[in-house]
Design a protein around this motif. Sequence first.
Motif, PDB file in Angstrom:
ATOM      1  N   TRP A 232       0.864  -1.177   0.000  1.00 21.03           N
ATOM      2  CA  TRP A 232       0.000   0.000   0.000  1.00 21.03           C
ATOM      3  C   TRP A 232       0.901   1.228   0.000  1.00 21.03           C
ATOM      4  O   TRP A 232       1.745   1.393   0.871  1.00 21.03           O
ATOM      5  N   ALA A 233       0.724   2.109  -0.985  1.00 20.78           N
ATOM      6  CA  ALA A 233       1.565   3.301  -1.094  1.00 20.78           C
ATOM      7  C   ALA A 233       0.883   4.542  -0.529  1.00 20.78           C
ATOM      8  O   ALA A 233       1.522   5.558  -0.350  1.00 20.78           O
ATOM      9  N   GLY A 234      -0.423   4.456  -0.276  1.00 16.42           N
ATOM     10  CA  GLY A 234      -1.128   5.576   0.340  1.00 16.42           C
ATOM     11  C   GLY A 234      -2.219   6.175  -0.525  1.00 16.42           C
ATOM     12  O   GLY A 234      -2.430   5.759  -1.662  1.00 16.42           O
ATOM     13  N   SER A 235      -2.892   7.150   0.037  1.00 21.75           N
ATOM     14  CA  SER A 235      -3.971   7.865  -0.654  1.00 21.75           C
ATOM     15  C   SER A 235      -3.765   9.354  -0.474  1.00 21.75           C
ATOM     16  O   SER A 235      -3.332   9.806   0.584  1.00 21.75           O
ATOM     17  N   PHE A 236      -4.109  10.120  -1.510  1.00 18.85           N
ATOM     18  CA  PHE A 236      -4.004  11.567  -1.440  1.00 18.85           C
ATOM     19  C   PHE A 236      -4.965  12.178  -2.442  1.00 18.85           C
ATOM     20  O   PHE A 236      -4.969  11.801  -3.616  1.00 18.85           O
ATOM     21  N   GLU A 237      -5.787  13.085  -1.986  1.00 16.86           N
ATOM     22  CA  GLU A 237      -6.742  13.800  -2.825  1.00 16.86           C
ATOM     23  C   GLU A 237      -7.547  12.889  -3.750  1.00 16.86           C
ATOM     24  O   GLU A 237      -7.646  13.110  -4.954  1.00 16.86           O
ATOM     25  N   GLY A 238      -8.113  11.819  -3.176  1.00 11.52           N
ATOM     26  CA  GLY A 238      -8.994  10.941  -3.931  1.00 11.52           C
ATOM     27  C   GLY A 238      -8.308   9.908  -4.807  1.00 11.52           C
ATOM     28  O   GLY A 238      -8.970   9.191  -5.543  1.00 11.52           O
TER      29      GLY A 238
END
Length: 57
Positions: free
Chosen positions: A12-18
Amino acid sequence: MAPYETFRQVAWAGSFEGQSSLGIGTRARLPFRVFTLVGDPGSDQAVRLVVDVGHLW
């Protein structure tokens, strides 16, 4: 060949702005395709991401 023998890891690399990012590691450089499916499961026009990876090369 056993199911999922091609995959080695998922990160999992992450989430940012949708937008969410993840990495999928395979046992070799294999052909793949990625597409979305719209509809059914859970409905309300559910969108599913499909990652189709070749098992043989």
